[in-house]
Design a protein around this motif. Structure first.
Motif, PDB file in Angstrom:
ATOM      1  N   TYR A  28       0.839  -1.197   0.000  1.00 37.06           N
ATOM      2  CA  TYR A  28       0.000   0.000   0.000  1.00 37.06           C
ATOM      3  C   TYR A  28       0.875   1.249   0.000  1.00 37.06           C
ATOM      4  N   ARG A  29       0.604   2.192  -0.868  1.00 33.36           N
ATOM      5  CA  ARG A  29       1.476   3.358  -1.036  1.00 33.36           C
ATOM      6  C   ARG A  29       0.924   4.659  -0.459  1.00 33.36           C
ATOM      7  N   LYS A  30      -0.325   4.673  -0.021  1.00 29.43           N
ATOM      8  CA  LYS A  30      -0.876   5.893   0.560  1.00 29.43           C
ATOM      9  C   LYS A  30      -0.545   5.946   2.049  1.00 29.43           C
ATOM     10  N   LYS A  31      -0.958   7.003   2.712  1.00 28.42           N
ATOM     11  CA  LYS A  31      -0.639   7.232   4.121  1.00 28.42           C
ATOM     12  C   LYS A  31      -1.337   6.215   5.016  1.00 28.42           C
ATOM     13  N   LEU A  32      -0.570   5.630   5.929  1.00 24.77           N
ATOM     14  CA  LEU A  32      -1.096   4.729   6.951  1.00 24.77           C
ATOM     15  C   LEU A  32      -0.911   5.400   8.306  1.00 24.77           C
ATOM     16  N   PHE A  33      -1.923   5.298   9.164  1.00 24.22           N
ATOM     17  CA  PHE A  33      -1.837   5.933  10.475  1.00 24.22           C
ATOM     18  C   PHE A  33      -1.686   4.926  11.606  1.00 24.22           C
ATOM     19  N   LEU A  34      -2.203   3.707  11.411  1.00 21.79           N
ATOM     20  CA  LEU A  34      -2.181   2.719  12.475  1.00 21.79           C
ATOM     21  C   LEU A  34      -2.124   1.327  11.874  1.00 21.79           C
ATOM     22  N   SER A  51       8.670  -3.553  10.373  1.00 21.08           N
ATOM     23  CA  SER A  51       9.483  -2.826   9.397  1.00 21.08           C
ATOM     24  C   SER A  51       8.635  -1.815   8.625  1.00 21.08           C
ATOM     25  N   VAL A  52       7.401  -2.175   8.297  1.00 22.72           N
ATOM     26  CA  VAL A  52       6.501  -1.226   7.629  1.00 22.72           C
ATOM     27  C   VAL A  52       6.220  -0.045   8.548  1.00 22.72           C
ATOM     28  N   ALA A  76      -4.014  -9.114  10.240  1.00 25.89           N
ATOM     29  CA  ALA A  76      -3.297  -7.842  10.167  1.00 25.89           C
ATOM     30  C   ALA A  76      -4.188  -6.827   9.449  1.00 25.89           C
ATOM     31  N   LEU A  77      -4.194  -5.609   9.965  1.00 28.05           N
ATOM     32  CA  LEU A  77      -5.082  -4.573   9.451  1.00 28.05           C
ATOM     33  C   LEU A  77      -4.396  -3.226   9.579  1.00 28.05           C
ATOM     34  N   ALA A  78      -4.559  -2.386   8.575  1.00 29.10           N
ATOM     35  CA  ALA A  78      -4.034  -1.016   8.625  1.00 29.10           C
ATOM     36  C   ALA A  78      -5.204  -0.044   8.532  1.00 29.10           C
ATOM     37  N   ILE A  79      -5.158   1.010   9.316  1.00 26.16           N
ATOM     38  CA  ILE A  79      -6.183   2.054   9.311  1.00 26.16           C
ATOM     39  C   ILE A  79      -5.600   3.273   8.600  1.00 26.16           C
ATOM     40  N   CYS A  80      -6.339   3.769   7.607  1.00 22.78           N
ATOM     41  CA  CYS A  80      -5.870   4.883   6.773  1.00 22.78           C
ATOM     42  C   CYS A  80      -6.587   6.193   7.078  1.00 22.78           C
ATOM     43  N   ASP A  81      -7.427   6.223   8.093  1.00 21.63           N
ATOM     44  CA  ASP A  81      -8.166   7.419   8.472  1.00 21.63           C
ATOM     45  C   ASP A  81      -7.625   7.911   9.820  1.00 21.63           C
TER      46      ASP A  81
END
Length: 98
Positions: A28-34, A51-52, A76-81
């Motif tokens: 994923y190339r956009k901003k990740l916050f969590l 590492s990410v 595994a989960l990433a939050i983008c907001d």
């Protein structure tokens, strides 16, 4: 189990602000916050997530196996907001402080 955290994760999923799985998070190339991972995630995947988190400058936290994630077979989960990520971090800190 904290239902608020599960609710915030559900909001992120419905909004389209969630990325599932280590491979997808890594690509994923956009901003990740969590970055969130469950207790059942393998140690190799945890090192990938660390590492990410280091490269992207975001927070990495461990969560319980919530039903919303178990249904999707997701560990595994990433939050983008930003606002949802902040709310999840705040509630996880409250749980840890007990």
């Amino acid at each position: 189990m904290n239902s608020k955290i599960e609710t915030y994760i559900g909001f992120a999923i419905k909004k389209g602000s969630a990325v599932f799985g280590c491979d997808n998070i890594e690509k994923y190339r956009k901003k990740l916050f969590l970055l969130l991972y469950t207790k059942t995630l393998s140690s190799n995947s945890i090192s990938v997530m660390q590492s990410v988190a280091n490269k992207r400058g975001c927070i990495l936290m461990e969560i319980e196996d919530y039903e919303i994630l178990v249904k999707r077979n997701c560990k595994a989960l990433a939050i983008c907001d930003k606002s949802l990520a902040d709310a999840i971090i705040k509630n996880l800190a409250l749980i840890a402080g007990r």
